[in-house]
Enzyme design. Sequence first.
Site, PDB file in Angstrom:
ATOM      1  N   CYS A  99      45.168  40.392  37.116  1.00  0.00           N
ATOM      2  CA  CYS A  99      44.106  40.484  36.309  1.00  0.00           C
ATOM      3  C   CYS A  99      43.516  41.697  36.480  1.00  0.00           C
ATOM      4  CB  CYS A  99      43.863  39.172  35.874  1.00  0.00           C
ATOM      5  SG  CYS A  99      44.642  37.780  35.487  1.00  0.00           S
ATOM      6  N   ASP A 100      43.363  42.048  37.776  1.00  0.00           N
ATOM      7  CA  ASP A 100      42.201  42.117  37.862  1.00  0.00           C
ATOM      8  C   ASP A 100      42.000  43.676  38.799  1.00  0.00           C
ATOM      9  OD1 ASP A 100      40.203  40.828  36.364  1.00  0.00           O
ATOM     10  OD2 ASP A 100      40.175  39.395  37.863  1.00  0.00           O
ATOM     11  N   CYS A 154      42.754  36.475  40.796  1.00  0.00           N
ATOM     12  CA  CYS A 154      43.872  36.788  39.456  1.00  0.00           C
ATOM     13  C   CYS A 154      44.029  38.408  40.229  1.00  0.00           C
ATOM     14  CB  CYS A 154      44.390  36.408  38.390  1.00  0.00           C
ATOM     15  SG  CYS A 154      45.181  37.331  37.438  1.00  0.00           S
TER      16      CYS A 154
END
Length: 296
Positions: free
Chosen positions: A124-125, A121
């Site tokens: 997300c990261d 992801c």
Amino acid sequence: MAGLTAGLTAARAGRKTRVLTGAALGGNLVSIERIDGYPGFPDGVPGYDLGPIIQEQAVAAGAEFAAGEATALHADEGRWRVTTGDGDLSARALVIATGTTLKTLGIPGEEELHGKGVSHCASCDAPLLRNRIVAVVGGGDSALQEALTLAQHASRVIILHRGTAFSAQAAYIQGVTNNPKIEVRFGTIVEEAIGNGGLKSVRTRTVSDGKTGELEVAGLFVYVGLAPVTTLLDGLLVLDGSGRIPVDGEMRSNVPGLFAAGTVRSGSAGRAASAAGDGAAAALSADRYLKGRGRP
């Protein structure tokens, strides 16, 4: 996307509708920073926004949503019994839109370092990897799209692809080609994720000459294909060679009352727009079946 649209369409047809969302509403789409090519959103739309939009429409039409996940499915005297963690549900028709999960590389260190530098992801990261060097594995839409997302934060993004050309959409290929922060290494296989408590590097091998090397990266983002989620269908019907559900043009499986839509069905185009079309078609087909006009 297919399940949400099926729920919306079934509810608008006047059917009592229950949608099991599983752990995340919208499935894999919730991790996509921008879905391109979806009608009505010329600048793209985040997956985590699109899902709730469709859910609101479905709820307004009368659909009910539950966060439970189906764990088993049984034929029960002309109906379907769906087992969930919160008990059993019964329905005369089912639309299977369980989607897919991201495949892994299956290399040493990948599982141990998942969430510690190895990720699926980018949205997300990526903020956690600002001004760091990261690698993306894959050559399709997801790999290139996520590389472009990572490039907004990382100092350098290296795409490692075992093939000699990308299979992604032309728009993503052009975006990657024109981005000075993205480097592409074709003919490269990732064989190991290295680190103790956090990713430090990856071991690579060049396809042409077998030469190995070590590449220091702070993140490894894996996008090497999708595996259909069909465990609950074991023994109910025959799947195709890729493990997906064969359907006809109306999203009907060969089992009466069982329909499939989205990336879990054979021949899926793998696009959010096509998944939405699948969901609507499956729900309408289920409605015809319940009215006695579908295939016996």
